[in-house]
Design a protein around this motif. Structure first.
Motif, PDB file in Angstrom:
ATOM      1  N   PHE A  17       0.886  -1.167   0.000  1.00  0.00           N
ATOM      2  CA  PHE A  17       0.000   0.000   0.000  1.00  0.00           C
ATOM      3  C   PHE A  17       0.919   1.210   0.000  1.00  0.00           C
ATOM      4  O   PHE A  17       1.419   1.597   1.059  1.00  0.00           O
ATOM      5  CB  PHE A  17      -0.870   0.041   1.262  1.00  0.00           C
ATOM      6  CG  PHE A  17      -1.838  -1.100   1.397  1.00  0.00           C
ATOM      7  CD1 PHE A  17      -2.992  -1.159   0.614  1.00  0.00           C
ATOM      8  CD2 PHE A  17      -1.612  -2.105   2.317  1.00  0.00           C
ATOM      9  CE1 PHE A  17      -3.893  -2.210   0.759  1.00  0.00           C
ATOM     10  CE2 PHE A  17      -2.515  -3.152   2.470  1.00  0.00           C
ATOM     11  CZ  PHE A  17      -3.657  -3.200   1.683  1.00  0.00           C
ATOM     12  N   ALA A  22       2.802  -4.386   3.122  1.00  0.00           N
ATOM     13  CA  ALA A  22       1.959  -5.030   4.146  1.00  0.00           C
ATOM     14  C   ALA A  22       2.203  -6.530   4.191  1.00  0.00           C
ATOM     15  O   ALA A  22       2.139  -7.140   5.259  1.00  0.00           O
ATOM     16  CB  ALA A  22       0.486  -4.738   3.880  1.00  0.00           C
ATOM     17  N   PRO A  41       1.718  -8.379  16.074  1.00  0.00           N
ATOM     18  CA  PRO A  41       1.338  -7.063  16.581  1.00  0.00           C
ATOM     19  C   PRO A  41       0.502  -6.299  15.564  1.00  0.00           C
ATOM     20  O   PRO A  41       0.385  -6.709  14.403  1.00  0.00           O
ATOM     21  CB  PRO A  41       2.689  -6.372  16.806  1.00  0.00           C
ATOM     22  CG  PRO A  41       3.653  -7.075  15.924  1.00  0.00           C
ATOM     23  CD  PRO A  41       3.150  -8.481  15.771  1.00  0.00           C
ATOM     24  N   SER A  42      -0.068  -5.204  16.012  1.00  0.00           N
ATOM     25  CA  SER A  42      -0.852  -4.343  15.149  1.00  0.00           C
ATOM     26  C   SER A  42      -0.007  -3.902  13.955  1.00  0.00           C
ATOM     27  O   SER A  42       1.142  -3.517  14.116  1.00  0.00           O
ATOM     28  CB  SER A  42      -1.294  -3.138  15.975  1.00  0.00           C
ATOM     29  OG  SER A  42      -2.097  -2.320  15.196  1.00  0.00           O
ATOM     30  N   GLY A  43      -0.582  -3.992  12.764  1.00  0.00           N
ATOM     31  CA  GLY A  43       0.118  -3.533  11.571  1.00  0.00           C
ATOM     32  C   GLY A  43       1.043  -4.558  10.954  1.00  0.00           C
ATOM     33  O   GLY A  43       1.755  -4.272   9.987  1.00  0.00           O
ATOM     34  N   SER A  44       1.051  -5.787  11.475  1.00  0.00           N
ATOM     35  CA  SER A  44       1.991  -6.783  10.949  1.00  0.00           C
ATOM     36  C   SER A  44       1.502  -7.415   9.646  1.00  0.00           C
ATOM     37  O   SER A  44       2.249  -8.139   8.991  1.00  0.00           O
ATOM     38  CB  SER A  44       2.263  -7.862  12.001  1.00  0.00           C
ATOM     39  OG  SER A  44       1.073  -8.459  12.446  1.00  0.00           O
ATOM     40  N   GLY A  45       0.227  -7.175   9.287  1.00  0.00           N
ATOM     41  CA  GLY A  45      -0.260  -7.672   7.992  1.00  0.00           C
ATOM     42  C   GLY A  45      -1.293  -8.777   8.101  1.00  0.00           C
ATOM     43  O   GLY A  45      -1.708  -9.344   7.082  1.00  0.00           O
ATOM     44  N   LYS A  46      -1.752  -9.070   9.318  1.00  0.00           N
ATOM     45  CA  LYS A  46      -2.673 -10.196   9.525  1.00  0.00           C
ATOM     46  C   LYS A  46      -3.980 -10.032   8.734  1.00  0.00           C
ATOM     47  O   LYS A  46      -4.386 -10.937   8.008  1.00  0.00           O
ATOM     48  CB  LYS A  46      -3.006 -10.325  11.021  1.00  0.00           C
ATOM     49  CG  LYS A  46      -1.784 -10.418  11.921  1.00  0.00           C
ATOM     50  CD  LYS A  46      -2.163 -10.544  13.389  1.00  0.00           C
ATOM     51  CE  LYS A  46      -2.916  -9.385  14.014  1.00  0.00           C
ATOM     52  NZ  LYS A  46      -2.144  -8.137  14.144  1.00  0.00           N
ATOM     53  N   THR A  47      -4.614  -8.881   8.919  1.00  0.00           N
ATOM     54  CA  THR A  47      -5.898  -8.658   8.243  1.00  0.00           C
ATOM     55  C   THR A  47      -5.722  -8.629   6.732  1.00  0.00           C
ATOM     56  O   THR A  47      -6.539  -9.172   5.989  1.00  0.00           O
ATOM     57  CB  THR A  47      -6.535  -7.333   8.733  1.00  0.00           C
ATOM     58  OG1 THR A  47      -6.777  -7.462  10.127  1.00  0.00           O
ATOM     59  CG2 THR A  47      -7.833  -7.042   8.034  1.00  0.00           C
ATOM     60  N   GLU A 163      -9.993 -11.438  14.741  1.00  0.00           N
ATOM     61  CA  GLU A 163     -10.163 -10.893  16.096  1.00  0.00           C
ATOM     62  C   GLU A 163     -11.637 -10.876  16.506  1.00  0.00           C
ATOM     63  O   GLU A 163     -12.141  -9.824  16.932  1.00  0.00           O
ATOM     64  CB  GLU A 163      -9.604  -9.462  16.175  1.00  0.00           C
ATOM     65  CG  GLU A 163      -8.176  -9.359  15.699  1.00  0.00           C
ATOM     66  CD  GLU A 163      -7.208  -8.946  16.802  1.00  0.00           C
ATOM     67  OE1 GLU A 163      -7.613  -8.878  17.972  1.00  0.00           O
ATOM     68  OE2 GLU A 163      -6.045  -8.718  16.484  1.00  0.00           O
TER      69      GLU A 163
HETATM   70  P1  ATP Z   1      -4.225  -4.899  13.358  1.00  0.00           P
HETATM   71  O1  ATP Z   1      -3.944  -5.968  14.372  1.00  0.00           O
HETATM   72  O2  ATP Z   1      -4.009  -3.524  13.895  1.00  0.00           O
HETATM   73  O3  ATP Z   1      -5.548  -5.088  12.652  1.00  0.00           O
HETATM   74  P2  ATP Z   1      -2.845  -6.129  11.121  1.00  0.00           P
HETATM   75  O4  ATP Z   1      -1.712  -7.004  11.508  1.00  0.00           O
HETATM   76  O5  ATP Z   1      -4.133  -6.771  10.759  1.00  0.00           O
HETATM   77  O6  ATP Z   1      -3.070  -5.035  12.230  1.00  0.00           O
HETATM   78  P3  ATP Z   1      -3.028  -4.922   8.517  1.00  0.00           P
HETATM   79  O7  ATP Z   1      -4.374  -4.329   8.760  1.00  0.00           O
HETATM   80  O8  ATP Z   1      -2.958  -6.082   7.623  1.00  0.00           O
HETATM   81  O9  ATP Z   1      -2.311  -5.262   9.893  1.00  0.00           O
HETATM   82  O10 ATP Z   1      -2.096  -3.771   7.960  1.00  0.00           O
HETATM   83  C1  ATP Z   1      -0.757  -3.978   7.563  1.00  0.00           C
HETATM   84  C2  ATP Z   1      -0.176  -2.663   7.081  1.00  0.00           C
HETATM   85  O11 ATP Z   1      -0.796  -2.256   5.872  1.00  0.00           O
HETATM   86  C3  ATP Z   1      -0.374  -1.517   8.050  1.00  0.00           C
HETATM   87  O12 ATP Z   1       0.783  -0.719   8.040  1.00  0.00           O
HETATM   88  C4  ATP Z   1      -1.559  -0.773   7.482  1.00  0.00           C
HETATM   89  O13 ATP Z   1      -1.502   0.580   7.827  1.00  0.00           O
HETATM   90  C5  ATP Z   1      -1.393  -0.980   5.994  1.00  0.00           C
HETATM   91  N1  ATP Z   1      -2.688  -1.013   5.297  1.00  0.00           N
HETATM   92  C6  ATP Z   1      -3.646  -1.941   5.445  1.00  0.00           C
HETATM   93  N2  ATP Z   1      -4.696  -1.692   4.635  1.00  0.00           N
HETATM   94  C7  ATP Z   1      -4.406  -0.553   3.964  1.00  0.00           C
HETATM   95  C8  ATP Z   1      -5.081   0.211   2.971  1.00  0.00           C
HETATM   96  N3  ATP Z   1      -6.272  -0.137   2.489  1.00  0.00           N
HETATM   97  N4  ATP Z   1      -4.457   1.315   2.516  1.00  0.00           N
HETATM   98  C9  ATP Z   1      -3.228   1.666   2.974  1.00  0.00           C
HETATM   99  N5  ATP Z   1      -2.542   0.995   3.896  1.00  0.00           N
HETATM  100  C10 ATP Z   1      -3.102  -0.112   4.384  1.00  0.00           C
END
Ligand code: ATP
Length: 345
Positions: A17, A22, A41-47, A163
């Protein structure tokens, strides 16, 4: 209500992104009937990874295969995947039964069959008799059960949970974890569960994939992840840890930075740079002994957690079962740990 459960193969999946990478070449295999949690952790790319699997996000490269068939180009509705997210996302104007029936109606299934399956799914999540309520008349835990019923009612090949219990209080969360585990086993449903909570991952999983910065750090069974983490990140993220670095100077001997010598049970070659992990609860009596002063002591019900400043300069976190009085700061103590209880990586 046994579902024909699928296996899943993720290969070389990357997703950027803008500035953020990601997902960085993620590879992961999940076997039929397995519950795998993705912990990070938050932001690691799971979602993002889950969205790529579900088809809500298109990867820049790599492939996703369900039962050997490439699904990368299929829209979400054609992938046959059930999903539950943190924010329930029930239709507020539909009853419980209406919500659960929705995926079946989308599939043009006959009314009698829909009614039968909706009752079956509601019974599975222990909400029989709630069919005519509206979501706002349910507690958070009940709403998540409805979401779960809706995700399994059409017999998906895969279940993805992002989650799902993040908004629930601790007690309810623990109940729901056990319920999901029971349901998943009973249905034999291949499941990916996302969490940033390491305890939740340990309770639920057959295997855990630990993620950091868009990469998978380690995939292994729960004991393996906790006892034999592959690197500093995993050791630190899962559980409490004392992590040090040093060099193997002889078979079974590590010299830590700072000079301290440890006996370990490892076949790592002399000369190798290594990390060592000592879990706080593994201290007691043992051949590697540490003497020092209590800097901080916290009462945690079943245990005391102590921060020790050792005479040789190391700082240790130690857990002791809570017997007698909590040591006061300044108390001198000595603890030991066996070579077998030290993990070298
Ligand atoms: P969380 O536990 O906070 O949900 P996560 O591990 O699920 O975090 P992701 O949501 O996969 O993390 O995001 C991974 C990275 O990609 C983050 O830095 C996020 O800011 C970025 N990101 C995710 N979706 C988008 C998007 N649509 N546009 C821009 N950046 C994105």
């Amino acid at each position: 209500m046994a579902a024909p459960s699928a296996d899943l193969r993720i290969e070389g999946v990357s997703k950027r992104f803008g500035e953020v990478l990601a997902l960085d070449g993620v590879a992961l295999d999940i076997t039929s009937g397995e519950l795998l949690t993705i912990l990070g952790p938050s932001g690691s790319g799971k979602t993002t990874l889950l969205k790529v699997v579900a088809g809500f996000e298109k990867a820049d490269s790599g492939s996703v295969r369900i039962d050997g068939a490439e699904v990368t180009a299929l829209p979400p509705a054609r992938r046959d995947i059930g999903m539950v997210f943190q924010n329930y996302a029930l239709f507020p104007h539909l009853t419980v039964a209406g919500n659960v029936a929705f995926p079946l109606e989308m599939r043009n299934i006959g009314r009698a069959e829909i009614d039968r399956r909706v009752s079956e799914a509601l019974a599975l999540v222990e909400l029989a008799g709630y069919d005519r309520r509206l979501p706002k008349q349910l507690s958070g835990g009940q709403q998540q059960r409805v979401a779960l019923a809706r995700a399994i009612v059409f017999k998906p090949r895969l279940l993805l949970l992002d989650e799902p219990f993040g908004a629930l209080d601790r007690k309810l969360r623990e109940t729901m974890q056990l319920e999901v585990r029971r349901l998943q086993r009973r249905l034999g449903l291949t499941t990916i569960f996302i969490t940033h909570d390491q305890e939740e991952a340990l309770v639920l999983s057959d295997r855990i994939a630990v993620m950091n910065k868009g990469t998978i750090q380690q995939v292994a069974g729960t004991t393996e992840i906790y006892e034999r983490p592959a690197n500093d990140f995993v050791a630190d993220f899962v559980g409490e840890s004392n992590i040090f670095h040093g060099t193997m100077t002889a078979p079974g001997v590590v010299n830590l930075e700072g000079g301290r010598r440890l006996s370990v049970n490892s076949t790592t070659q002399p000369g190798a740079r290594v990390g060592v992990l000592m879990r706080p609860e593994r201290f007691g009596g043992g051949t590697n002994s540490f003497a020092g002063e209590v800097k901080e002591a916290v009462y945690l019900g079943a245990s005391f957690k102590l921060r020790l400043a050792c005479d040789d300069g190391l700082e240790l976190i130690v857990r002791q079962s809570a017997r007698g009085a909590l040591p006061i700061p300044g108390t001198r103590v000595s603890v030991g740990i066996d070579p077998e209880s030290i993990h070298v990586f």
